[in-house]
Design an enzyme around this catalytic site. Structure first.
Site, PDB file in Angstrom:
ATOM      1  N   ASP A 244      32.374  79.985  41.631  1.00 58.39           N
ATOM      2  CA  ASP A 244      31.894  78.687  42.115  1.00 58.39           C
ATOM      3  C   ASP A 244      31.907  78.623  43.644  1.00 58.39           C
ATOM      4  O   ASP A 244      32.640  79.368  44.292  1.00 58.39           O
ATOM      5  CB  ASP A 244      32.807  77.554  41.613  1.00 58.39           C
ATOM      6  CG  ASP A 244      32.644  77.291  40.121  1.00 58.39           C
ATOM      7  OD1 ASP A 244      31.943  78.067  39.440  1.00 58.39           O
ATOM      8  OD2 ASP A 244      33.235  76.297  39.650  1.00 58.39           O
TER       9      ASP A 244
ATOM     10  N   HIS B 203      36.310  81.817  42.668  1.00 59.81           N
ATOM     11  CA  HIS B 203      35.521  81.271  43.772  1.00 59.81           C
ATOM     12  C   HIS B 203      35.168  82.405  44.734  1.00 59.81           C
ATOM     13  O   HIS B 203      36.078  83.058  45.253  1.00 59.81           O
ATOM     14  CB  HIS B 203      36.309  80.185  44.507  1.00 59.81           C
ATOM     15  CG  HIS B 203      36.655  79.020  43.616  1.00 59.81           C
ATOM     16  ND1 HIS B 203      37.724  79.050  42.752  1.00 59.81           N
ATOM     17  CD2 HIS B 203      36.040  77.832  43.432  1.00 59.81           C
ATOM     18  CE1 HIS B 203      37.760  77.905  42.080  1.00 59.81           C
ATOM     19  NE2 HIS B 203      36.760  77.150  42.461  1.00 59.81           N
TER      20      HIS B 203
HETATM   21 ZN    ZN Z   1      33.499  73.810  43.206  1.00 59.50          ZN
END
Ligand code: ZN
Length: 207
Positions: free
Chosen positions: A23, A164
């Site tokens: 993400d 991430h």
């Molecule tokens: Zn996010």
């Protein structure tokens, strides 16, 4: 303009699968992650932010060329469940629009910011909402070995791992997770491939 389609790999229904998801990117670390995945014959799904698309066009092109999947993580990481209907629509649609315009690509999945889902969000999009089963906590844990260990120790077949691609430590963790899980027989798949795999297994079970 090229058309990018998911290149379905041959997935062995008798071997475990796992979907790595990233993400908040792309970022300057994304390129290294994509290269590592390619070298190891693996792929992932990147839930991107629309406002980063113009800065990382080349990275996104390589991402798609190498069989990764791109999902929608909103235009500028607003807390989607706190927005009114118009703002919410804009956050989602702007990503679809810029990906279509620049890559002729239509993301199929939405990863809501902060994993927050409400009725308004569900009703405002046709995109399928995809959350996760394993949270590596890579935004909080600073040590790549510990991040990798969380993924490796918690994962089971069919899981979706949350990471991430905005941290160097996450890249380092990926270099540990991928070879270790491959050694255990895991196949790395995109979200679309994971859905195909689940469907295939359902068909095989019912026969
Ligand atoms: Zn996010």
């Amino acid at each position: 303009m090229p058309t990018y389609k998911e290149k379905y790999k041959t997935i062995d229904p008798n071997k475990p699968v796992v979907a790595l998801t990233f993400d908040d990117g792309p970022s300057k670390y994304t390129k290294k992650i994509i290269e590592f995945l390619k070298e190891n014959d693996a792929c992932a799904t990147f839930f991107i932010l629309g406002n980063k698309v113009p800065i990382y066009e080349e990275t996104l092109t390589n991402m798609l060329k190498n069989g990764n999947e791109i999902g929608n993580h909103s235009y500028s990481h607003k807390w989607l469940t706190r927005l009114n209907k118009t703002e919410l629509n804009n956050q989602i649609k702007q990503v679809q629009k810029i990906m279509k315009e620049r890559f002729n690509y239509t993301p199929k999945y939405l990863r809501p910011t902060y994993g927050g889902v409400n009725e308004r969000l569900r009703n405002s999009t046709d995109l399928e909402i995809v959350l996760w089963n394993v949270d590596t906590m890579d935004w909080k844990i600073k040590n790549s070995k510990k991040i990798a260990l969380r993924a490796i120790s918690k994962v089971k077949s069919g899981d979706i791992i949350l990471m991430h691609d905005t941290y160097e430590r996450t890249f380092k963790a990926v270099t540990k997770i991928v070879p270790e899980l491959q050694k255990q027989g895991y196949q790395f798949v995109t979200i679309s491939e994971l859905k195909e795999y689940q469907l295939l297994n359902k068909v095989l079970e019912s026969n």
